[in-house]
Every structure is written in structure tokens, then in C-alpha cells.
Motif scaffolding. Structure first.
Motif, PDB file in Angstrom:
ATOM      1  N   LEU A 237       0.848  -1.183   0.000  1.00 44.21           N
ATOM      2  CA  LEU A 237       0.000   0.000   0.000  1.00 44.21           C
ATOM      3  C   LEU A 237       0.891   1.242   0.000  1.00 44.21           C
ATOM      4  N   LEU A 238       0.646   2.158  -0.918  1.00 43.04           N
ATOM      5  CA  LEU A 238       1.405   3.404  -1.020  1.00 43.04           C
ATOM      6  C   LEU A 238       0.547   4.556  -0.529  1.00 43.04           C
TER       7      LEU A 238
ATOM      8  N   VAL B  10       5.443   3.256   1.894  1.00 42.14           N
ATOM      9  CA  VAL B  10       4.874   1.969   1.496  1.00 42.14           C
ATOM     10  C   VAL B  10       4.686   1.140   2.763  1.00 42.14           C
TER      11      VAL B  10
ATOM     12  N   TYR C  85       7.311   1.229  -8.232  1.00 40.95           N
ATOM     13  CA  TYR C  85       6.040   1.790  -7.799  1.00 40.95           C
ATOM     14  C   TYR C  85       5.465   2.685  -8.889  1.00 40.95           C
ATOM     15  N   ARG C  86       4.140   2.883  -8.841  1.00 39.35           N
ATOM     16  CA  ARG C  86       3.446   3.687  -9.847  1.00 39.35           C
ATOM     17  C   ARG C  86       2.662   4.795  -9.152  1.00 39.35           C
ATOM     18  N   TRP C  87       2.694   5.983  -9.760  1.00 38.17           N
ATOM     19  CA  TRP C  87       2.031   7.151  -9.181  1.00 38.17           C
ATOM     20  C   TRP C  87       0.543   6.921  -8.983  1.00 38.17           C
ATOM     21  N   GLN C  88      -0.090   6.227  -9.902  1.00 35.85           N
ATOM     22  CA  GLN C  88      -1.538   6.036  -9.799  1.00 35.85           C
ATOM     23  C   GLN C  88      -1.924   5.153  -8.615  1.00 35.85           C
ATOM     24  N   ASP C  89      -0.946   4.492  -7.981  1.00 42.17           N
ATOM     25  CA  ASP C  89      -1.223   3.641  -6.828  1.00 42.17           C
ATOM     26  C   ASP C  89      -1.048   4.363  -5.484  1.00 42.17           C
ATOM     27  N   VAL C  90      -0.619   5.625  -5.528  1.00 45.84           N
ATOM     28  CA  VAL C  90      -0.393   6.392  -4.293  1.00 45.84           C
ATOM     29  C   VAL C  90      -1.714   6.979  -3.807  1.00 45.84           C
ATOM     30  N   HIS C  91      -2.055   6.712  -2.551  1.00 46.61           N
ATOM     31  CA  HIS C  91      -3.267   7.235  -1.927  1.00 46.61           C
ATOM     32  C   HIS C  91      -2.908   8.443  -1.059  1.00 46.61           C
TER      33      HIS C  91
END
Length: 132
Positions: A12-13, A24, A44-50
Motif C-alpha cells: 500500500l502506497l 509503502v 512503484y506507480r504514481w496512480q497507486d499512491v493514496h
């Protein structure tokens, strides 16, 4: 989703609303990803950062930061990349004491590694860093 709806699981990011640091979730703790290069090289990918409230980050244990470790084929030396500089890790005992394992090391071109400026070695009293 808002932070109350997040499933806390490895990978989880999260990033606080007011600070640039990205974390993370790994091994029951939040680990700071120390640079954009580390973020990219660790896959890691930017779209996965909450984006979460700072209070969400504050309520969890902070684990050791995630750095990128580099080595090139023509050299036995391993370097931790920190703030755009290479920090020579003196020996295997220091490497393991820092909590690293061989799988943490990424191989890069020796010329690229040589062109990075030197930082303070690990440990700081290790002497002048050797060049890769």
C-alpha cells in the motif's frame, strides 16, 4: 477511497496531504521511500499512491527508510544512493547491519555510478570511498 476505506496490506502506497514523503506499507510498518529514483526503481506507480491525512501516517509505526542500492559488474563495492550521492557501504557486516539483503542491490552501468558524487561513507568513519 478515503483513508478509512483503505485496506492495510503490503505494498500500500500513501502520501500525506501536506508533505511530499511517500510511504509503502511493508512488514507491518510504513517505510519512507527516500527519493523519486527509489520510487521508480522499486517499481512503484504514481496512480497507486493514496493521499491520506497526516494523522493516518502518524498512527502507524515507521520502519527503516527504503533506499536504492547500486553496484556495477566491474566493482565489488555497493553504494546506497542518498540525496543524489553515492554512499559507499564499507563491508558485508555493515551491509547486513543496515538490514540489507542481496536482493536489495540493483546493478547499474559503472560509468553512471562513477559519475554520481560521493557522499559520506557508511559508517561515516570508513575512510575515503573507493570508486566503482
Amino acid at each position: 477511497p478515503n483513508s478509512a476505506a483503505l485496506i492495510i496490506r503490503d505494498g500500500l502506497l500513501v502520501k500525506g496531504e501536506e508533505n511530499p514523503e511517500i510511504y509503502v506499507w511493508q512488514d507491518d510498518q510504513l517505510r519512507w521511500i527516500t527519493s523519486l529514483e527509489a520510487f521508480d526503481r522499486l517499481g512503484y506507480r504514481w496512480q497507486d499512491v493514496h493521499i491520506v491525512p497526516e494523522s493516518f501516517i502518524a498512527k502507524y509505526e515507521q520502519g527503516p527508510p527504503l533506499y536504492v542500492l547500486f553496484k556495477c559488474d566491474a566493482s565489488p563495492h555497493i553504494y546506497r544512493i542518498e540525496e543524489g550521492k553515492k554512499r559507499w557501504i564499507r563491508d558485508i557486516d555493515t551491509f547486513t547491519a543496515e538490514g540489507y539483503v542481496w536482493e536489495d542491490v540493483q546493478f547499474v552501468d559503472c560509468t553512471y555510478l562513477r559519475n554520481l558524487p560521493d557522499g559520506v561513507p557508511i559508517p561515516e568513519d570508513a575512510g575515503p570511498p573507493p570508486q566503482p
